[in-house]
Design a protein around this motif. Sequence first.
Motif, mmCIF file in Angstrom:
data_model
loop_
_atom_site.group_PDB
_atom_site.id
_atom_site.type_symbol
_atom_site.label_atom_id
_atom_site.label_comp_id
_atom_site.label_asym_id
_atom_site.label_seq_id
_atom_site.Cartn_x
_atom_site.Cartn_y
_atom_site.Cartn_z
ATOM 1 N N HIS A 38 0.796 10.518 3.172
ATOM 2 C CA HIS A 38 -0.205 9.693 3.853
ATOM 3 C C HIS A 38 -0.128 8.251 3.369
ATOM 4 C CE1 HIS A 38 -2.335 13.197 5.543
ATOM 5 N NE2 HIS A 38 -2.045 13.784 4.391
ATOM 6 N N LYS A 39 -0.153 7.320 4.313
ATOM 7 C CA LYS A 39 -0.248 5.905 3.978
ATOM 8 C C LYS A 39 -1.674 5.590 3.544
ATOM 9 C CE LYS A 39 1.201 1.470 4.256
ATOM 10 N NZ LYS A 39 2.356 0.901 3.553
ATOM 11 N N ARG A 40 -1.810 5.067 2.358
ATOM 12 C CA ARG A 40 -3.135 4.802 1.809
ATOM 13 C C ARG A 40 -3.506 3.337 2.009
ATOM 14 N NH1 ARG A 40 -3.342 8.470 -3.736
ATOM 15 N NH2 ARG A 40 -3.502 10.468 -2.649
ATOM 16 N N GLU A 41 -4.290 3.088 3.028
ATOM 17 C CA GLU A 41 -4.675 1.725 3.360
ATOM 18 C C GLU A 41 -5.760 1.194 2.422
ATOM 19 O OE1 GLU A 41 -3.148 -0.055 5.503
ATOM 20 O OE2 GLU A 41 -2.031 1.440 6.640
ATOM 21 N N TYR A 42 -6.557 2.107 1.884
ATOM 22 C CA TYR A 42 -7.734 1.678 1.128
ATOM 23 C C TYR A 42 -7.544 1.901 -0.371
ATOM 24 C CZ TYR A 42 -9.567 1.576 5.844
ATOM 25 O OH TYR A 42 -9.743 1.300 7.171
ATOM 26 N N SER A 43 -8.599 1.658 -1.104
ATOM 27 C CA SER A 43 -8.497 1.591 -2.562
ATOM 28 C C SER A 43 -8.374 2.965 -3.204
ATOM 29 C CB SER A 43 -9.734 0.899 -3.122
ATOM 30 O OG SER A 43 -9.698 0.863 -4.525
ATOM 31 N N TRP A 44 -7.657 3.006 -4.334
ATOM 32 C CA TRP A 44 -7.731 4.153 -5.229
ATOM 33 C C TRP A 44 -9.100 4.148 -5.896
ATOM 34 C CZ3 TRP A 44 -3.830 0.896 -8.161
ATOM 35 C CH2 TRP A 44 -2.615 0.796 -7.485
ATOM 36 N N LEU A 45 -9.479 5.307 -6.411
ATOM 37 C CA LEU A 45 -10.728 5.413 -7.170
ATOM 38 C C LEU A 45 -10.715 4.492 -8.380
ATOM 39 C CD1 LEU A 45 -13.459 6.860 -7.681
ATOM 40 C CD2 LEU A 45 -12.165 8.532 -9.035
ATOM 41 N N TRP A 46 -9.572 4.370 -9.027
ATOM 42 C CA TRP A 46 -9.464 3.562 -10.248
ATOM 43 C C TRP A 46 -10.018 2.150 -10.043
ATOM 44 C CZ3 TRP A 46 -4.082 1.751 -12.476
ATOM 45 C CH2 TRP A 46 -4.277 1.081 -13.686
ATOM 46 N N LYS B 3 -11.407 12.766 2.784
ATOM 47 C CA LYS B 3 -11.180 13.125 4.189
ATOM 48 C C LYS B 3 -9.934 12.464 4.782
ATOM 49 C CE LYS B 3 -14.080 9.617 6.478
ATOM 50 N NZ LYS B 3 -15.257 9.428 7.346
ATOM 51 N N LEU B 4 -9.383 11.475 4.076
ATOM 52 C CA LEU B 4 -8.230 10.753 4.615
ATOM 53 C C LEU B 4 -6.897 11.217 4.043
ATOM 54 C CD1 LEU B 4 -9.495 7.044 4.741
ATOM 55 C CD2 LEU B 4 -9.528 8.783 6.547
ATOM 56 N N SER B 5 -6.902 11.795 2.843
ATOM 57 C CA SER B 5 -5.625 12.130 2.218
ATOM 58 C C SER B 5 -5.810 13.155 1.117
ATOM 59 C CB SER B 5 -4.987 10.868 1.613
ATOM 60 O OG SER B 5 -3.829 11.185 0.876
ATOM 61 N N GLN B 6 -4.808 14.005 0.964
ATOM 62 C CA GLN B 6 -4.740 14.866 -0.212
ATOM 63 C C GLN B 6 -4.629 13.979 -1.448
ATOM 64 O OE1 GLN B 6 -1.247 17.327 -0.204
ATOM 65 N NE2 GLN B 6 -1.598 18.141 -2.263
ATOM 66 N N GLY B 7 -5.153 14.476 -2.550
ATOM 67 C CA GLY B 7 -5.065 13.680 -3.778
ATOM 68 C C GLY B 7 -5.199 14.551 -5.008
ATOM 69 N N ARG C 277 0.843 -1.194 0.000
ATOM 70 C CA ARG C 277 0.000 0.000 0.000
ATOM 71 C C ARG C 277 0.875 1.240 0.000
ATOM 72 N NH1 ARG C 277 -4.015 -2.560 4.592
ATOM 73 N NH2 ARG C 277 -4.637 -4.364 3.319
ATOM 74 N N GLU C 278 0.586 2.137 -0.907
ATOM 75 C CA GLU C 278 1.480 3.258 -1.164
ATOM 76 C C GLU C 278 1.331 4.387 -0.153
ATOM 77 O OE1 GLU C 278 0.635 5.126 -4.892
ATOM 78 O OE2 GLU C 278 -1.457 5.505 -4.397
ATOM 79 N N THR C 279 2.401 5.147 -0.026
ATOM 80 C CA THR C 279 2.373 6.413 0.697
ATOM 81 C C THR C 279 2.458 7.524 -0.343
ATOM 82 O OG1 THR C 279 3.417 5.494 2.681
ATOM 83 C CG2 THR C 279 3.565 7.879 2.362
ATOM 84 N N LYS C 280 1.492 8.431 -0.321
ATOM 85 C CA LYS C 280 1.450 9.518 -1.289
ATOM 86 C C LYS C 280 0.991 10.788 -0.596
ATOM 87 C CE LYS C 280 -0.016 10.391 -6.070
ATOM 88 N NZ LYS C 280 -0.812 9.875 -7.216
ATOM 89 N N PHE C 281 1.621 11.904 -0.931
ATOM 90 C CA PHE C 281 1.347 13.183 -0.273
ATOM 91 C C PHE C 281 1.490 13.060 1.243
ATOM 92 C CE2 PHE C 281 -1.312 13.420 -4.190
ATOM 93 C CZ PHE C 281 -0.608 14.437 -4.826
#
Length: 380
Positions: free
Chosen positions: A72-80, A128-132, A66-70
């Motif tokens: 923030h650790k992204r535990e959940y799914s991308w929109l894609w 609400k969880l991460s910049q994107g 699971r990637e860290t971006k901006f």
Amino acid sequence: MNHKKKSLILVAAVVLFSSFSLIKKNTISKSNFYKEEMEKLHTAIENNFHDRVSGYYFVDLDPAKRETKFGHKREYSWLWALCAMFEATNEIEKIDKNANLTDDIVKSMQPYYDPAPSKPGYGEYIVKLSQGQRYYDDNQWIGITSLDIYERTGKKSYFDLGKSMYDFMMTASDTKLGGGLYWRENDYETKNTCSNGPGILVALKMYKATKQKAYLDNALKIYKWTNEKLQTPDGLFYDNIKVNDGSIGKTIYSYNTGTMLQSNVYLYELTGDKKYLKKAIEMADSSLLYFYGGDKFRDGYWFNAVLLRGYQHLLKYNKDLKYISGFKKCLDNTLKENKNEKGLFTGNEGVYNLVEHGGMLEILARFAYLEDHYNLAKQK
């Protein structure tokens, strides 16, 4: 009873027995193989990728992936990945009228909704969880599926969603390099086939729904630009063109050819001009050789699902099953070699992510439809 009556009864009995035998034979020979695979995969996805505690989907089952971006650790799914599930569940509903799955995926996408100016759209991650960032292609995939559901069901909420995706995507348009759409918002480095091909489809589906010529005009502008800037000599499509110097990113993905192939089918369908059908068949021939000349997929399952959309749409006007046959060879090999004990798909680096599983679910749903309407058993 006279001899004539006995003969008539005997003939009737033979005909009845023969008819019963034929019905029985047809029932036995009818295959539900891909439908059963589809159902098993959908269950496996829900059991493994859907986090019942948060209500979100995981994009990777392995936390280390699971990637860290901006920051923030992204535990959940991308929109894609949810776009992939949205289209897959739409295809499931076409073969199972009681499935009622797409509404729930739309609800799962709402935490990604970002109403920021200049037009509302969906961000790449839970707001609400991460910049994107907002990717135009992600929003276009939502638009394509929404307008397909509207055409199938008449639900106005899906038309409204499709139109909002069209409005958002058109903010990606300018005159640099002569036109075309950028890949993602506030990033003016490249214009990509993956944001122009699906953009054509959104515009064409809006035209189909409304008959307003402005949508067709914009579709044709994007279509012409993409062919001029990004088509390969063999009729496939490069990935992108850089705005500052016009240099080409020459990777060739199946989904880019898929959207452009289907654009030609739609243009033939909507205008009646046979040049578009001719181009669609030429592209199908080139892509069959390039992507399905062997027995394994050249790129990801979801990319191939988008090309399959084009092949399946083309079947309405060209009954040659050779494209489906070539695809089927790779699919059957994957089903045989790449499933684990949980019914999920794996590669050299472990279990594939939700994007790929959503793509495979769409492929299986489309093949469930195909096996119900065509004799795939004859295809080698």
